[in-house]
Design an enzyme around this catalytic site. Structure first.
Site, mmCIF file in Angstrom:
data_model
loop_
_atom_site.group_PDB
_atom_site.id
_atom_site.type_symbol
_atom_site.label_atom_id
_atom_site.label_comp_id
_atom_site.label_asym_id
_atom_site.label_seq_id
_atom_site.Cartn_x
_atom_site.Cartn_y
_atom_site.Cartn_z
ATOM 1 C CG ASP A 139 8.532 6.119 15.947
ATOM 2 O OD1 ASP A 139 7.490 6.166 15.258
ATOM 3 O OD2 ASP A 139 9.089 7.118 16.435
ATOM 4 C CB VAL B 207 -19.843 0.149 -9.625
ATOM 5 C CG1 VAL B 207 -19.168 -0.585 -8.481
ATOM 6 C CG2 VAL B 207 -21.349 0.016 -9.505
ATOM 7 C CB THR C 238 -15.385 -3.298 -1.512
ATOM 8 O OG1 THR C 238 -16.151 -4.436 -1.125
ATOM 9 C CG2 THR C 238 -14.164 -3.193 -0.635
ATOM 10 C CG HIS D 36 10.021 9.828 12.189
ATOM 11 N ND1 HIS D 36 10.525 8.584 12.448
ATOM 12 C CD2 HIS D 36 9.232 10.146 13.267
ATOM 13 C CE1 HIS D 36 10.062 8.150 13.624
ATOM 14 N NE2 HIS D 36 9.270 9.112 14.148
ATOM 15 C CE LYS E 141 -19.525 -7.307 0.306
ATOM 16 N NZ LYS E 141 -18.630 -6.269 0.839
ATOM 17 C CB THR E 142 -25.027 -3.097 -1.581
ATOM 18 O OG1 THR E 142 -24.619 -3.810 -0.429
ATOM 19 C CG2 THR E 142 -26.532 -2.964 -1.571
ATOM 20 C CG LEU E 143 -22.944 1.158 -6.052
ATOM 21 C CD1 LEU E 143 -24.099 1.966 -5.508
ATOM 22 C CD2 LEU E 143 -21.654 1.974 -5.967
ATOM 23 C CD GLU F 243 6.555 13.318 14.397
ATOM 24 O OE1 GLU F 243 6.712 12.644 13.365
ATOM 25 O OE2 GLU F 243 6.099 12.823 15.442
HETATM 26 N N1 LIG Z 1 -16.580 0.959 -6.070
HETATM 27 C C1 LIG Z 1 -17.376 1.951 -5.686
HETATM 28 N N2 LIG Z 1 -17.685 2.936 -6.522
HETATM 29 C C2 LIG Z 1 -18.476 3.942 -6.128
HETATM 30 N N3 LIG Z 1 -19.000 4.031 -4.913
HETATM 31 C C3 LIG Z 1 -18.726 3.081 -4.021
HETATM 32 C C4 LIG Z 1 -17.910 1.989 -4.367
HETATM 33 N N4 LIG Z 1 -17.812 1.203 -3.299
HETATM 34 C C5 LIG Z 1 -18.542 1.747 -2.339
HETATM 35 N N5 LIG Z 1 -19.100 2.884 -2.765
HETATM 36 C C6 LIG Z 1 -19.951 3.781 -1.968
HETATM 37 O O1 LIG Z 1 -20.081 3.240 -0.693
HETATM 38 C C7 LIG Z 1 -21.424 2.938 -0.398
HETATM 39 C C8 LIG Z 1 -21.518 1.639 0.345
HETATM 40 O O2 LIG Z 1 -21.117 0.602 -0.481
HETATM 41 P P1 LIG Z 1 -21.860 -0.800 -0.495
HETATM 42 O O3 LIG Z 1 -22.992 -0.780 0.435
HETATM 43 O O4 LIG Z 1 -22.140 -1.159 -1.884
HETATM 44 O O5 LIG Z 1 -20.742 -1.691 0.100
HETATM 45 P P2 LIG Z 1 -20.835 -3.230 0.461
HETATM 46 O O6 LIG Z 1 -19.640 -3.863 -0.112
HETATM 47 O O7 LIG Z 1 -22.138 -3.765 0.085
HETATM 48 O O8 LIG Z 1 -20.685 -3.119 2.027
HETATM 49 P P3 LIG Z 1 -21.169 -4.178 3.103
HETATM 50 O O9 LIG Z 1 -20.358 -5.391 2.934
HETATM 51 O O10 LIG Z 1 -20.849 -3.464 4.381
HETATM 52 O O11 LIG Z 1 -22.612 -4.358 2.847
HETATM 53 C C9 LIG Z 1 -22.106 2.859 -1.743
HETATM 54 O O12 LIG Z 1 -23.438 3.223 -1.631
HETATM 55 C C10 LIG Z 1 -21.342 3.852 -2.557
HETATM 56 O O13 LIG Z 1 -21.841 5.151 -2.349
HETATM 57 ZN ZN LIG Z 2 8.016 8.823 15.721
#
Ligand SMILES: Nc1ncnc2c1ncn2[C@@H]1O[C@H](COP(=O)(O)OP(=O)(O)OP(=O)(O)O)[C@@H](O)[C@H]1O
Ligand SMILES: [Zn+2]
Length: 715
Positions: free
Chosen positions: A619, A283, A325, A545, A327-329, A542
């Site tokens: 724009d 992570v 982000t 800009h 969380k599950t990981l 472009e």
């Molecule tokens: N901080 C991180 N570092 C490395 N890999 C990440 C990270 N965040 C997300 N990932 C990648 O994205 C995948 C999905 O992330 P994850 O399921 O943990 O997100 P989540 O926050 O639980 O999402 P949700 O809220 O949708 O359940 C992970 O399996 C991993 O491969």
């Molecule tokens: Zn433009």
């Protein structure tokens, strides 16, 4: 002579010769049908003296007729010999024995009603029917004969044991199909038959016919039994198949299956996942969250240590952050670091239409987990099970499920070794009861990664693929503000796929930039045919800009300019902040507005006021938003002062017009500044536009070369 034994069980016995004579060929026998009741009186004496000696008695039981009731004998004969004449006075050749009366029945009952049929002339007319045929006919007797066959088989078998000699005897006397039948396993039947014929003194001439008739009848009964067994087997098979199909259908039906599995207990199995391979190493970019969770890992590794010191750890930890982000990981990494079982459940799994299903699933989950403590229970999308929507018609039983979750969380002690980690994107949607102390009382925020975090995540996933050494993950990280870990992982993966499609050996910056643009703005639209005039307008727009961005001090550095259509755009310029901007200065905001104005200013200066296009609308949107926020939110207008104006619709007309006035001034000034810069750098503007028309896409270095008036290397 017919004699009816009236012992315990009434049995009908007939002298065999009579039966044979009656059914076979009466020839020169005759019957005088002058029945006399007075003759009854002699019947017992005569029957007792004469029946055993001269007339062998055939017990009807042996013919399968013991259940034949007296009244039914008429029926039997009627069915066997239809059209039989009931006239008792018709003279007959029917041979009567030397008994007091002409029939057994007359002797016994003093009337000849029942057996008269056997002596009738009609029976006579049936003389061509052999005994064999009659016996076969007996098998068609719908009730007595058929059922009798089944009922007496056993008892007959018991009574009559077979001997090898009898079998041998039968072999040469019986026709072949009878032999086949008799030799199967019916030794006892053969014995029975032989015995019967012996004891009953069946005349030699009729024995064969008798046996054949008997066997035929038996075979038919057998065939019927076989048929019945077959159809019984078929029915069982069909019922079994229907049952299997029914259960399968039940399990397939999403609604019924839930009910079925829950009520049958099939739903109770919750399998833990051992997460040894996921650790905090996996992570990236969420250092603070990892630090906070480190102590939970320590607790799971050694719960006693905490108990001894009297420390209490939270039962529940709430991970809060946007989707993807990590969380599950993180939760998996906690279990992996501590090397304990990990139970995963998604909140939506508990959200069922049926009463009690969600609650029962929660119960099962906690029961399994407690039995395997220490362990981690992870409930993803906690808001969908523990949300505030009490008694909503869409989720009729959510209250029950929340209550069950609360009960389970209260049901174990803090140091029991079970840690519940919940994850949610909307902590504010959670039921208050869930976040009070003793439940999910520890909150860990998992934010979108900053530029440093994004660089780390990109490096982590780049190391899993082949990439060129020129790749700078930081540049990609700077251009991917707001990307989550999951999106960055996807970016690297898409770059790898693009390289593979293009036949490259490794991933370069080009593929990474390509997949970044694809994620940000949609896929390229190479097939779109854009005429030269529109291409030229786009190139000048472009470049406008880009020139403003390049020559404005507080503007973000340019990353890339392109006139390749992508998604809804015909071209774009991308700017890269050096760092994630947590705060923006007034000068930076004004610079952003100026850069936005550059496109329209360029169109006006190059093609004239009459040829400006609609391409600048987004724009202006962007510039107007910035100006409005400066005035109403950031207190950056001298005239309106340091005050926020949230709901402009409810403001007084004067204030509203004052706000509008200030916004208009900011935008007008910005437009003028942009015009000034483009007029000043008209030459560079032209060079850059022509370079874009030639090369379609220019990166930061190439833009710099062109603006410095140098020649670009031919690609
Ligand atoms: N901080 C991180 N570092 C490395 N890999 C990440 C990270 N965040 C997300 N990932 C990648 O994205 C995948 C999905 O992330 P994850 O399921 O943990 O997100 P989540 O926050 O639980 O999402 P949700 O809220 O949708 O359940 C992970 O399996 C991993 O491969
Ligand atoms: Zn433009």
């Amino acid at each position: 002579m017919f004699s009816l034994s009236s012992t315990v069980q009434p049995q009908v016995t007939v002298p065999l010769s009579h039966l044979i004579n009656a059914f076979h060929s009466p020839k020169n026998t005759s019957i005088s049908v002058s029945a006399s009741i007075s003759q009854n009186q002699h019947r017992d004496v005569v029957s007792e003296h004469e029946a055993p000696s001269n007339e062998p008695i055939l017990n009807l039981r042996d013919l399968g007729l013991s259940e034949l009731k007296i009244g039914q004998i008429d029926q039997l004969v009627d069915s066997l010999l239809p059209g039989i004449c009931k006239d008792k006075n018709v003279s007959s050749h029917w041979h009567t024995s030397h008994v007091s009366a002409q029939s057994f029945f007359e002797n016994k009952y003093g009337c000849l009603d029942i057996f008269s049929t056997l002596r009738s002339s009609c029976l006579y007319r049936q003389h061509s029917r052999t005994l064999k045929r009659i016996c076969s006919d007996l098998q068609y007797w719908p009730v007595f004969v058929q059922s009798r066959g089944f009922k007496t088989l056993k008892s007959r078998t018991r009574r009559l044991q077979s001997t090898s000699e009898r079998l041998a005897e039968t072999q040469h006397t019986a026709p072949s199909f009878v032999k086949g039948f008799l030799l199967r396993d019916r030794g006892s039947d053969i014995e029975s038959l032989d015995k019967l014929m012996k004891t009953k003194n069946i005349p030699e001439a009729h024995q064969d016919a008798f046996k054949t008739g008997f066997a035929e009848g038996f075979l038919k009964a057998q065939a019927l039994t076989q048929k019945t067994n077959d159809s019984l087997r078929r029915t069982r098979l069909i019922v079994f198949i229907l049952l299997v199909v029914g259960i399968y259908g039940l399990l397939k039906n999403p609604f019924l299956s839930v009910r079925f599995r829950t009520t049958t207990g099939l739903d109770s199995a919750v399998d833990p996942v051992q997460m040894k391979n996921v650790t905090f190493e996996h992570v990236k970019g969420v250092e603070e969250a990892k630090q906070e969770l480190q102590e939970v890992v320590e607790f799971l590794k050694n719960p006693q240590k905490f108990t001894v010191l009297g420390g209490k750890l939270p039962k529940g930890i709430l991970l809060v952050g946007p989707p993807g982000t990590g969380k599950t990981l993180l939760a998996r990494a906690v279990a992996g670091e501590a090397d304990v079982p990990f139970y995963y459940a998604s909140g939506s799994e508990f959200d069922e239409m049926f009463v009690g299903v969600g609650a029962s699933r929660i119960r099962n989950l906690f029961r399994e987990a407690k039995a395997n403590a220490p362990c981690v229970i992870f409930i993803d999308e906690l808001d969908s099970v523990g949300g505030k929507r009490i008694e909503s018609p869409m989720h009729p039983y959510s209250r029950q499920t929340i209550n069950q979750l609360l009960a389970e969380m209260d049901g174990f002690k803090p140091n029991e070794g079970v840690i519940i980690i919940g994850a949610t994107n909307f902590p504010e949607a959670l039921d208050n009861a869930l976040i009070r102390p003793g439940r999910f009382d520890m909150q860990v925020t998992v934010p979108r990664p900053d530029v440093k975090g994004r660089t780390e995540i990109l490096k982590w996933y780049l190391n899993k693929i082949k990439f060129d050494q020129s790749v700078d993950p930081e540049i990609i990280a700077r251009g991917t503000v707001g990307f989550s870990g999951a999106e960055l992982e996807n970016l690297v993966n898409q770059a790898a796929l693009k390289a593979a499609v293009d036949g490259k050996e490794m991933v370069t910056m080009k593929e990474l930039e390509f997949s970044k643009d694809k994620i940000l703005m949609g896929p390229e639209r190479r097939s779109v045919e854009i005429d030269n005039k529109n291409k030229t307008i786009t190139a000048y727009h472009e470049s406008g800009h880009a020139i403003i961005a390049y020559y404005t001090k507080d503007a973000m550095p340019i990353n890339k300019a392109t006139i390749m259509p992508r998604g809804p755009t015909l071209g774009h310029v991308s700017l890269l902040p050096e760092n994630d901007r947590w705060n923006e200065t007034r000068a930076q905001l004004l610079a952003q507005m100026d850069v936005s104005m550059g496109g329209r200013v360029a169109e006006e200066l190059i093609f004239g006021t009459d040829y400006i296009t609609t391409g600048a609308s987004s724009d202006f949107d962007n510039a107007t938003k910035i100006a409005k926020r400066m005035v109403t939110k950031f207190g950056m207008s001298e005239k309106l002062g340091v005050m926020t104006y949230s709901d402009t619709g409810k403001l007084s007309p004067e204030t509203q017009s004052a706000i509008e006035q200030e916004i208009r001034i900011l935008l007008r000034d910005s437009y003028e500044r942009a015009k000034h810069i483009l007029k000043t750098h008209a030459k560079e503007h032209k060079n850059l536009a022509e370079a874009l028309l030639t090369y379609e896409t220019l990166d930061a270095k190439e833009i710099q070369i062109v603006l410095e008036g140098k020649k670009l290397d031919v690609r």
